[in-house]
Structure formats: C-alpha cells, structure tokens
Design a protein around this motif. Structure first.
Motif, PDB file in Angstrom:
ATOM      1  N   SER A  30       0.814  -1.215   0.000  1.00 24.57           N
ATOM      2  CA  SER A  30       0.000   0.000   0.000  1.00 24.57           C
ATOM      3  C   SER A  30       0.846   1.263   0.000  1.00 24.57           C
ATOM      4  O   SER A  30       0.406   2.315  -0.475  1.00 24.57           O
ATOM      5  CB  SER A  30      -0.918   0.012   1.223  1.00 24.57           C
ATOM      6  OG  SER A  30      -0.153  -0.036   2.417  1.00 24.57           O
ATOM      7  N   GLY A  41       1.494   5.545   7.903  1.00 28.40           N
ATOM      8  CA  GLY A  41       1.604   6.103   6.560  1.00 28.40           C
ATOM      9  C   GLY A  41       2.220   7.489   6.663  1.00 28.40           C
ATOM     10  O   GLY A  41       2.885   7.820   7.644  1.00 28.40           O
ATOM     11  N   THR A  54       2.866  10.898   7.704  1.00 29.97           N
ATOM     12  CA  THR A  54       2.451  11.548   8.949  1.00 29.97           C
ATOM     13  C   THR A  54       3.202  12.862   9.102  1.00 29.97           C
ATOM     14  O   THR A  54       4.396  12.932   8.825  1.00 29.97           O
ATOM     15  CB  THR A  54       2.738  10.637  10.159  1.00 29.97           C
ATOM     16  OG1 THR A  54       2.143   9.350   9.931  1.00 29.97           O
ATOM     17  CG2 THR A  54       2.178  11.219  11.442  1.00 29.97           C
ATOM     18  N   LYS A  94      -4.563  10.717  -2.037  1.00 26.17           N
ATOM     19  CA  LYS A  94      -4.327   9.269  -2.138  1.00 26.17           C
ATOM     20  C   LYS A  94      -4.740   8.532  -0.867  1.00 26.17           C
ATOM     21  O   LYS A  94      -4.585   7.313  -0.777  1.00 26.17           O
ATOM     22  CB  LYS A  94      -2.846   9.003  -2.422  1.00 26.17           C
ATOM     23  CG  LYS A  94      -2.369   9.538  -3.753  1.00 26.17           C
ATOM     24  CD  LYS A  94      -0.891   9.271  -3.979  1.00 26.17           C
ATOM     25  CE  LYS A  94      -0.619   7.815  -4.257  1.00 26.17           C
ATOM     26  NZ  LYS A  94       0.788   7.567  -4.650  1.00 26.17           N
ATOM     27  N   THR A  95      -5.243   9.285   0.115  1.00 27.34           N
ATOM     28  CA  THR A  95      -5.610   8.698   1.397  1.00 27.34           C
ATOM     29  C   THR A  95      -7.123   8.621   1.507  1.00 27.34           C
ATOM     30  O   THR A  95      -7.821   9.624   1.315  1.00 27.34           O
ATOM     31  CB  THR A  95      -5.036   9.543   2.558  1.00 27.34           C
ATOM     32  OG1 THR A  95      -3.620   9.636   2.404  1.00 27.34           O
ATOM     33  CG2 THR A  95      -5.362   8.910   3.898  1.00 27.34           C
ATOM     34  N   VAL A 119      -3.595  14.097   5.534  1.00 23.02           N
ATOM     35  CA  VAL A 119      -2.316  13.559   5.983  1.00 23.02           C
ATOM     36  C   VAL A 119      -2.449  13.153   7.453  1.00 23.02           C
ATOM     37  O   VAL A 119      -3.185  13.788   8.218  1.00 23.02           O
ATOM     38  CB  VAL A 119      -1.204  14.617   5.806  1.00 23.02           C
ATOM     39  CG1 VAL A 119       0.094  14.183   6.486  1.00 23.02           C
ATOM     40  CG2 VAL A 119      -0.957  14.872   4.331  1.00 23.02           C
ATOM     41  N   SER A 135      -2.680   4.279   8.574  1.00 22.68           N
ATOM     42  CA  SER A 135      -2.381   5.230   7.492  1.00 22.68           C
ATOM     43  C   SER A 135      -3.607   5.951   6.948  1.00 22.68           C
ATOM     44  O   SER A 135      -3.509   6.672   5.962  1.00 22.68           O
ATOM     45  CB  SER A 135      -1.716   4.475   6.327  1.00 22.68           C
ATOM     46  OG  SER A 135      -2.642   3.591   5.714  1.00 22.68           O
ATOM     47  N   GLY A 136      -4.769   5.743   7.570  1.00 20.81           N
ATOM     48  CA  GLY A 136      -5.982   6.388   7.059  1.00 20.81           C
ATOM     49  C   GLY A 136      -6.449   5.832   5.729  1.00 20.81           C
ATOM     50  O   GLY A 136      -7.244   6.455   5.035  1.00 20.81           O
ATOM     51  N   TYR A 171      -4.206   4.652   3.082  1.00 15.27           N
ATOM     52  CA  TYR A 171      -3.354   5.159   1.985  1.00 15.27           C
ATOM     53  C   TYR A 171      -3.373   4.180   0.822  1.00 15.27           C
ATOM     54  O   TYR A 171      -3.203   2.971   0.982  1.00 15.27           O
ATOM     55  CB  TYR A 171      -1.922   5.357   2.487  1.00 15.27           C
ATOM     56  CG  TYR A 171      -1.041   6.078   1.501  1.00 15.27           C
ATOM     57  CD1 TYR A 171      -1.171   7.455   1.326  1.00 15.27           C
ATOM     58  CD2 TYR A 171      -0.090   5.396   0.749  1.00 15.27           C
ATOM     59  CE1 TYR A 171      -0.361   8.138   0.436  1.00 15.27           C
ATOM     60  CE2 TYR A 171       0.718   6.075  -0.150  1.00 15.27           C
ATOM     61  CZ  TYR A 171       0.579   7.445  -0.306  1.00 15.27           C
ATOM     62  OH  TYR A 171       1.367   8.102  -1.197  1.00 15.27           O
ATOM     63  N   ASN A 172      -3.603   4.708  -0.371  1.00 16.54           N
ATOM     64  CA  ASN A 172      -3.677   3.924  -1.599  1.00 16.54           C
ATOM     65  C   ASN A 172      -4.762   2.854  -1.564  1.00 16.54           C
ATOM     66  O   ASN A 172      -4.664   1.833  -2.248  1.00 16.54           O
ATOM     67  CB  ASN A 172      -2.333   3.263  -1.923  1.00 16.54           C
ATOM     68  CG  ASN A 172      -1.457   4.128  -2.790  1.00 16.54           C
ATOM     69  OD1 ASN A 172      -1.936   5.022  -3.496  1.00 16.54           O
ATOM     70  ND2 ASN A 172      -0.160   3.899  -2.747  1.00 16.54           N
TER      71      ASN A 172
END
Length: 252
Positions: free
Chosen positions: A148, A188, A190, A212-213, A218, A247-248, A250-251
């Motif tokens: 990811s 991710g 940060t 992308k998240t 961020v 990472s919330g 990410y991707n």
C-alpha cells in the motif's frame, strides 16, 4: 504504576505516544538524541497533566552505549517509581531520507541499518532483563514496507523497516513464554519532523498525499500515538505478532 520506555520522544510520533501513554496513567522514560529541548517539552506536557516522566539521552545508532543506558534506566526507575523493572517498550526513534536505488550510498544504507534495525534489535535485547513478564513491545515500522505504501525512493529505508517487521514476529514467538506481546505499527505519511521537516519545506506535497488517502488528509502524530498507547494497554492484551498499518487508508 506501570512504566513505559519510548525512544525518540522529542517530537512527532514518539512525543505523542509518550504523552498518550502517560494520559493512561503510566510513568514514562523517554529518550532523545539531538532534540533535548523537544524531549523536555514532552516531559513538561506530561507533568502538566499530573504524570511523571524522565528524559534520557540515547543515540540508537550507537549500540555500544546501550549498557550504560540500561544503568541510567535502572537509576530512573528506582528514583522515580521505586521499581527495578518496566512494563512497555516503544522502539520509535529513527530518521527518514529518500534516495532512488541507483543513488543510494553505502553510507546511507549503513546508517539506516544501524539506526532502524540494529538499534531496536540490540536495545530490546539489552533492556529485556528489566521488562516484566506480561509486558509489551511496539516497534514503529512504516507502510513504505507494504504494498500500500510502495513509492519510489524508499528501497533502502523500506527494506530495513521490513526487516523490523520480521523481527517483530520472531520476538513475539520467542518472548511468548514470558507472556510478552510484540507488535509493530506501520504509519503512513504523517506530519512529523522526518526527513528534515519535509512537510514544512515542501507543503505542496500535502494535497497529493491527502488525495491518495481514503480518509482525505495527511496523518497527524496523535493518530499514531493514540494507537500505540492503546496497543500497549489492557485493550491490546490479546494482540501479538501483528504489523498494523495506521495510514488512514493510503492507496486504498
């Protein structure tokens, strides 16, 4: 009172983890290398909320200093908590830098290895006799070591963080006989001081990362620090040998 050791707690994720762990009623021994002022800010924030914290110097890239650091930990435990042991270790200290594969020097590679892998490996080994049965270890890795988070420029950094993820599983296996849980947390992107304050120097990258998240922004240090504090607490008592991406999405 339980006591945690958090490395690299002068700013960012380490600072947040130390403060959040203290808010849950634990004493904290936090470490710093160059950022003593930041570490003292962390101590002040914890003490302001009625907690107890001690800041000790430590360069995780110099494993020859670890025995002396252990003695400093013993002294701090006795003086502040009348204990000879501690409960949780958060291996957070490190640094980040980007370099394309063809531009990665042996010097940078070796520094990554010393600080990001050899340091946590032998620091944990050095402190293990002081860690209580039933305690917990959290290693801070990176989603750059996961599919990811795959981005150009992280071949050395991510490979070594991936090694820390493997170490996490082995420690979880070997230390399970003492009831010690070992997990890793993979943040991710940060907003920290990593890579020489990259987010402050290059704010134009923030909208692209947010786009992308999945959750649309961020990451902030507290997004990671709160989870680390939860993971070492009773709420995480049945979790071990896991590498958990924070990472919330990410991707996603």
């Amino acid at each position: 009172m339980r006591v945690s050791i958090v490395t690299g707690a002068g700013s960012g994720i380490g600072q947040s983890a130390a403060i959040q762990i203290a808010k849950r009623g634990e004493g904290v021994i936090l470490t710093y290398n160059a950022n003593r002022a930041g570490a003292l800010d962390t101590v002040s924030a914890i003490e302001k909320d009625g907690g107890t914290a001690v800041a000790l110097p430590l360069d995780v890239g110099r494993s020859e200093t670890f025995p002396a650091f252990r003695e400093a930990v013993v002294a701090a435990l006795r003086e502040n908590w009348q204990r000879d042991s501690f409960d949780h270790l958060v291996n957070n200290a490190g640094f980040g830098a980007t370099a394309m594969f063809q531009d990665t020097t042996e010097e940078l590679f070796d520094r990554f290895m010393r600080v990001l892998f050899k340091g946590p490996y032998f620091l944990t080994q050095t402190l293990l006799p002081l860690l209580v049965d039933g305690g917990a270890v959290v290693n801070v890795t990176s989603n750059s070591a996961l599919t990811s988070g795959l981005e150009p420029g992280y071949s050395a950094y991510a490979s070594i963080k991936g090694g820390l993820t493997v170490l996490t599983r082995y420690l979880a296996k070997e230390l399970s006989t003492r009831g010690i849980r070992v997990n890793s947390v993979a943040p991710g992107a940060t907003r920290t001081r990593i890579s020489d304050n990259a987010f402050e120097r290059f704010p134009e990258v923030i909208p692209a990362i947010a786009a992308k998240t999945a959750l649309g922004r961020v990451g902030e240090p507290d997004d990671i620090g709160m989870f680390i504090a939860t993971l070492v607490s009773e709420e995480g008592r049945w979790i071990t040998a896991q590498n958990i991406e924070v990472s919330g999405g990410y991707n996603l």
